[in-house]
Scaffold this active site. Structure first.
Site, PDB file in Angstrom:
ATOM      1  N   LYS A 176       0.840  -1.209   0.000  1.00 43.03           N
ATOM      2  CA  LYS A 176       0.000   0.000   0.000  1.00 43.03           C
ATOM      3  C   LYS A 176       0.871   1.254   0.000  1.00 43.03           C
ATOM      4  CE  LYS A 176      -4.441  -0.400   2.194  1.00 43.03           C
ATOM      5  NZ  LYS A 176      -5.234  -0.384   3.407  1.00 43.03           N
ATOM      6  N   GLU A 185     -17.806   6.909   3.351  1.00 42.15           N
ATOM      7  CA  GLU A 185     -17.130   6.614   2.087  1.00 42.15           C
ATOM      8  C   GLU A 185     -17.985   7.192   0.961  1.00 42.15           C
ATOM      9  OE1 GLU A 185     -16.305   2.407   1.940  1.00 42.15           O
ATOM     10  OE2 GLU A 185     -15.442   2.490   3.947  1.00 42.15           O
ATOM     11  N   LYS A 207     -19.907   7.359  19.002  1.00 44.08           N
ATOM     12  CA  LYS A 207     -19.777   6.793  17.651  1.00 44.08           C
ATOM     13  C   LYS A 207     -20.685   5.564  17.476  1.00 44.08           C
ATOM     14  CE  LYS A 207     -18.256   5.695  13.655  1.00 44.08           C
ATOM     15  NZ  LYS A 207     -18.460   6.445  12.434  1.00 44.08           N
ATOM     16  N   CYS A 233     -19.038  -0.430   8.595  1.00 45.06           N
ATOM     17  CA  CYS A 233     -19.350   0.211   9.884  1.00 45.06           C
ATOM     18  C   CYS A 233     -20.637  -0.267  10.555  1.00 45.06           C
ATOM     19  CB  CYS A 233     -19.376   1.721   9.708  1.00 45.06           C
ATOM     20  SG  CYS A 233     -17.735   2.377   9.387  1.00 45.06           S
TER      21      CYS A 233
END
Ligand SMILES: NC(=O)c1ccc[n+]([C@@H]2O[C@H](COP(=O)([O-])OP(=O)(O)OC[C@H]3O[C@@H](n4cnc5c(N)ncnc54)[C@H](O)[C@@H]3O)[C@@H](O)[C@H]2O)c1
Length: 466
Positions: A35, A154, A206, A262
């Site tokens: 990466k 995203e 969250k 998520c």
């Protein structure tokens, strides 16, 4: 200020690039050497609209660097962010192994007062755990661990990071609060609300935000199923309840269940932590069960809708076996290449088992999909994927799938049968155009055979017989 970030995934890469855009010097580190090598060549490992430009600009002006050496990245940093993955364990709890590993890697290299910021989504108590791990390795470190959960989505990650609806920061001392305030000062100056709270509350915010949103999705999907069963229209229902300002219109669009990296894991993790605390969150548990049930029953719906459509088009054999299905969309939502927990990875293998010949197209997620579903015939465009298909299945709401003309469907497909799990088209318009069209929670209309310009093969003969 100097920041270092461990993890250059969806969150770490976007956060690093955006912090550099705000004027800070950012050293981004990952254990994935490939990466980092790609990033050094200017090749982004993820698809995210607008990210390329920001990365390029900040690498060129020297504010954004990529590497694998934690020691040099961390040494003189004011804040070290941990943005590694926290996938679900089998029992639903969040796996914080990577967070712990990152903390241990950082610990020996900390010098001067440093705030270690947990950006990964983690269970309440992880900040305390990370503090202990760092102290075990480096007892004299001047460190404070803060929580700063990330809310970017995203597909719109850059805007979400640079123009967030709020920033949440949880600290245990004033030093950390001051560093975090300074870091986000450019956004606070633009009137972005900064919620400064304690660490446990920040960690819980969250999970509760994601669980609440997941509940809205599960709720509207249940309403869509109910509309299907009793003959009501979920679009009108969603619009009407969404206009109530106490409810709001967002997240009220029926679809193939929530997916992505998520909602599935965060709802499970919150439910698991609440169970451990002997304070079960029954609503969240019900949301998890409802979403799983919704996705499971979609395979049956696809089978029934295809059979009905093929019946209308005059097919003698209306079973799935051997039929060609054009799949439009593999990503869990539009504008991302992420297929983690996407409906496609649940539904398509089951259809494959039933003998369906799958051909698929997704504007961004095909490389990722090929790794987990190698048996699919991947195509290069909307037109290409529709070619010769007995039915089309819309799984993702990509803009490219919104305006496909009826003529394209009829010209390309063996029979114009469409199962739309994103409700992108009007059932009446589709029926008027001679398409056998099925969606979620809306009454379907029989296609008007007289208006069918071109029906292929068996379907044409059937039309003549009528
Ligand atoms: N993806 C999202 O939309 C999103 C949004 C908000 C919050 N989050 C949360 O942010 C966290 C990260 O999610 P993601 O989607 O970016 O994950 P990801 O899997 O895309 O990226 C994680 C990265 O961390 C790297 N990594 C693992 N261990 C490391 C280590 N010890 N040192 C350096 N790098 C290491 C991996 O190689 C990988 O590149 C998760 O907790 C997630 O729940 C994700």
């Amino acid at each position: 200020m100097k920041i270092s970030i461990l993890g250059v995934g969806y969150v770490g890469l976007v956060s690093g690039a955006c912090f550099a855009e705000l004027g800070w010097n950012v050293d981004s580190v990952d254990i994935d050497e490939e990466k980092i090598a790609r990033l050094k060549l200017g090749d982004l490992p993820i698809f995210e609209p607008g990210l390329d430009e920001i990365v390029q600009r900040n690498v060129s002006n020297g504010r954004l660097k990529f590497g694998t050496d934690v020691a040099s990245a961390v040494a003189d940093a004011d804040a070290v962010f941990i943005a590694v993955g926290t996938p679900p364990l089998e029992d639903g709890r969040a796996d914080t192994t990577a967070v712990a590993a990152a903390a241990r890697e950082i610990a020996p290299h900390l010098s001067g007062y440093t705030v270690v910021v947990i950006k990964s989504t983690v269970p309440v108590g992880t900040g305390t755990y990370v503090t202990r791990l760092i102290r075990e390795v480096n007892p004299t470190a001047q460190v404070s661990v803060a929580s700063n959960p990330e809310f970017l989505r995203e597909g719109s990650a850059i805007r979400d990071f640079l123009q967030p609806e709020r920033i949440v920061v949880g600290c245990v001392d004033t030093g950390a609060r001051e560093v975090m305030r300074a870091l986000y000062a450019p956004l606070e100056l633009r009137d972005v609300p900064l919620i400064l709270t304690d660490r446990a509350t920040a960690e819980l915010i969250k999970y509760s935000a994601n669980s609440f949103l997941a509940a809205k999705v599960a709720f509207i999907n249940e309403m869509a199923d109910l509309c299907d069963s009793i003959g009501a229209n979920v679009d009108d229902l969603a619009r009407a309840i969404g206009l109530d300002s106490r409810i709001g219109p967002s997240f009220l669009k029926p679809g193939p269940g929530y997916g992505g990296s998520c909602f599935p894991k965060d709802t499970l993790a919150l439910a698991a932590q609440a169970q451990e605390a002997d304070c079960p969150v029954r609503i969240v548990e019900a949301v998890v069960a409802s979403n799983a049930h919704h996705i499971r029953r979609l395979v049956g719906k696809i089978e029934r809708d295809c059979a009905a459509g093929w019946g209308r088009m005059g097919y003698e054999d209306t079973t799935l076996w051997g039929k060609k299905l054009a799949v439009l969309g593999l990503a869990f939502k539009s504008n991302t290449d992420d297929i983690r927990y996407a409906a496609s990875v649940v539904i398509l293998p089951q259809l494959e088992k039933q003998g369906v010949r799958l051909q698929a197209y997704d504007p961004a997620a095909m490389d990722n999909a090929k790794e987990v579903m190698p048996g699919i015939d991947y195509r290069t465009s909307v037109e290409d994927v529709l070619e010769g298909a007995d039915a089309a299945l819309i799984l993702t709401e990509w803009p490219q799938f919104h305006g496909i003309s009826w003529a394209t469907l009829k010209d390309r497909m063996a029979s114009p049968v469409v199962v739309d799990l994103r409700n992108l088209y009007s059932p009446k318009d589709a029926a008027d155009a001679g398409i056998a069209y099925y969606s979620l929670g809306r009454p379907d209309h029989a296609p008007s055979i007289s208006k069918v310009v071109k029906l292929a093969g068996v379907a044409k003969d059937a039309a003549k017989a009528v």
